[in-house]
Design a protein around this motif. Structure first.
Motif, short mmCIF file in Angstrom:
data_model
loop_
_atom_site.label_atom_id
_atom_site.label_comp_id
_atom_site.label_asym_id
_atom_site.label_seq_id
_atom_site.Cartn_x
_atom_site.Cartn_y
_atom_site.Cartn_z
N GLU A 6 -43.46 7.39 88.94
CA GLU A 6 -44.68 7.04 89.24
C GLU A 6 -44.56 6.21 90.20
O GLU A 6 -45.11 5.98 90.79
CB GLU A 6 -45.18 7.16 87.74
N ALA A 7 -43.48 5.09 89.84
CA ALA A 7 -43.81 3.35 90.75
C ALA A 7 -43.51 3.79 92.00
O ALA A 7 -44.46 3.46 92.91
CB ALA A 7 -43.15 3.23 90.60
N ALA A 8 -42.50 4.96 92.55
CA ALA A 8 -42.13 5.33 93.36
C ALA A 8 -43.46 6.33 94.38
O ALA A 8 -44.13 5.98 95.06
CB ALA A 8 -41.61 6.59 93.56
N ARG A 9 -44.40 6.99 93.22
CA ARG A 9 -45.53 7.38 94.40
C ARG A 9 -47.05 6.45 94.53
O ARG A 9 -47.12 7.17 95.16
CB ARG A 9 -45.73 8.71 93.14
N LEU A 10 -46.78 5.63 93.28
CA LEU A 10 -48.41 4.55 93.66
C LEU A 10 -47.77 3.53 94.71
O LEU A 10 -48.57 2.98 95.02
CB LEU A 10 -48.22 4.13 92.05
N GLY A 54 -36.41 1.58 89.31
CA GLY A 54 -38.05 1.31 89.51
C GLY A 54 -37.81 0.16 90.83
O GLY A 54 -38.59 0.71 91.32
N VAL A 55 -37.06 -1.02 90.57
CA VAL A 55 -37.15 -1.43 91.70
C VAL A 55 -36.48 -1.40 93.34
O VAL A 55 -37.15 -1.05 94.17
CB VAL A 55 -36.05 -2.54 91.94
N GLU A 56 -35.83 -0.20 92.94
CA GLU A 56 -35.16 0.76 94.15
C GLU A 56 -35.58 1.72 94.54
O GLU A 56 -36.03 1.84 95.89
CB GLU A 56 -33.78 1.44 93.85
N ALA A 57 -36.62 2.25 93.64
CA ALA A 57 -37.17 3.10 94.21
C ALA A 57 -39.01 2.87 94.73
O ALA A 57 -39.50 3.45 95.25
CB ALA A 57 -37.91 3.86 92.99
N VAL A 58 -39.57 1.98 94.20
CA VAL A 58 -40.10 1.18 94.75
C VAL A 58 -39.99 0.55 96.34
O VAL A 58 -40.85 0.96 97.77
CB VAL A 58 -41.02 0.33 94.27
N HIS A 59 -38.84 0.03 96.65
CA HIS A 59 -38.62 -0.32 97.68
C HIS A 59 -37.81 0.62 98.96
O HIS A 59 -38.05 0.26 100.20
CB HIS A 59 -37.62 -2.18 97.66
N ALA A 60 -37.71 2.00 98.04
CA ALA A 60 -37.78 2.63 99.39
C ALA A 60 -39.06 3.34 99.94
O ALA A 60 -38.73 3.40 101.21
CB ALA A 60 -36.57 3.92 98.62
N VAL A 61 -40.04 3.03 99.80
CA VAL A 61 -41.30 3.66 99.63
C VAL A 61 -41.85 2.69 100.03
O VAL A 61 -42.52 2.75 101.20
CB VAL A 61 -42.19 4.11 98.54
#
Ligand code: G3P
Length: 228
Positions: free
Chosen positions: A126-130, A163-170
């Motif tokens: 969800e973090a990555a989508r947002l 989560g940190v990785e997923a957000v920063h990838a986006v």
């Protein structure tokens, strides 16, 4: 943000109603001044302007609604937050969820008003989508740990690192916080070691017999400084 941050969500705990909100906010301000650690507070909505005028640390609303400053009784449009002098708002807290497209519109409206958006997510996915909305902050909080004193950094550390990785990838510019069950300075330090820039915390501070002492414990561990 490039230095550790502690955001205290007062929720609607009894300890944080009326003058209680002012007391906790002033204790947080005092710790921030003495330790140099960034501390922000999100008091109950009806206390917002009074808290803003009483402290010099950032003050956030707990929620905003995607409605106009118009005939929208009881809702809180971003313009209300702006007019109250607050710095920004939590959006999509797991106790006050919003559809994803609404989160996106609110982040845009907040940005247009010069307000900071702190968007909550329950999972790394969800973090990555947002993250595609590029809010200033995303806080990852597994709902099942909220209010339990079982810290996400201890019980589910992979949620933070993934989560940190997923957000920063986006969206590499989004600052990632974590929360849920954070109870001690060690939990705060572990969160930061796992890659978060800080924590979103509630019960451990708001319900503490001495909230100021608890904020201080968190701040000392966040900055790596021990003792005075
Ligand atoms: O917004 C912070 C929150 O949901 C975490 O609550 O009580 O587990 O620190 P708590």
């Amino acid at each position: 943000a490039d230095r550790p941050l502690i955001v205290i969500n007062f929720k609607n705990y009894r300890e944080a109603q009326g003058d209680g909100a002012l007391r906790i906010a002033k204790a947080a301000e005092d710790v921030s001044r003495r330790t140099g650690v960034l501390v922000a507070v999100a008091p109950p909505q009806v206390t917002l302007m009074q808290v803003v005028r009483s402290v010099s640390i950032p003050v956030f609303a707990q929620h905003v609604d995607d409605v106009e400053p118009s005939s929208t009784t009881g809702f809180v449009p971003p313009e209300s937050v702006s007019a109250s002098g607050a710095s920004g708002s939590i959006i999509n807290h797991s106790e006050h969820r919003l559809p994803e497209d609404t989160v996106g519109r609110l982040v845009r409206r907040m940005r247009d008003l010069g307000l900071t958006s702190l968007v909550c997510a329950s999972t790394p996915d969800e973090a990555a989508r947002l993250a595609r909305f590029s809010p200033d902050y995303i806080a990852i909080e597994p709902p099942e740990l909220i209010g339990t004193g079982r810290a996400v950094s201890r019980v589910a550390p992979e949620v933070i690192s993934r989560g940190v990785e997923a957000v920063h990838a986006v969206s590499p510019d989004v600052t990632v916080l974590c929360g849920a069950g954070i109870a001690s300075g060690d939990d705060v330090r572990a969160s930061i070691e796992l890659g978060a820039m800080g924590v979103l915390v509630s019960s451990a501070i708001v319900r503490a017999p001495d909230p100021g002492a608890k904020v201080e414990e968190f701040a000392r561990h966040a900055s790596g400084v021990r003792g005075r």
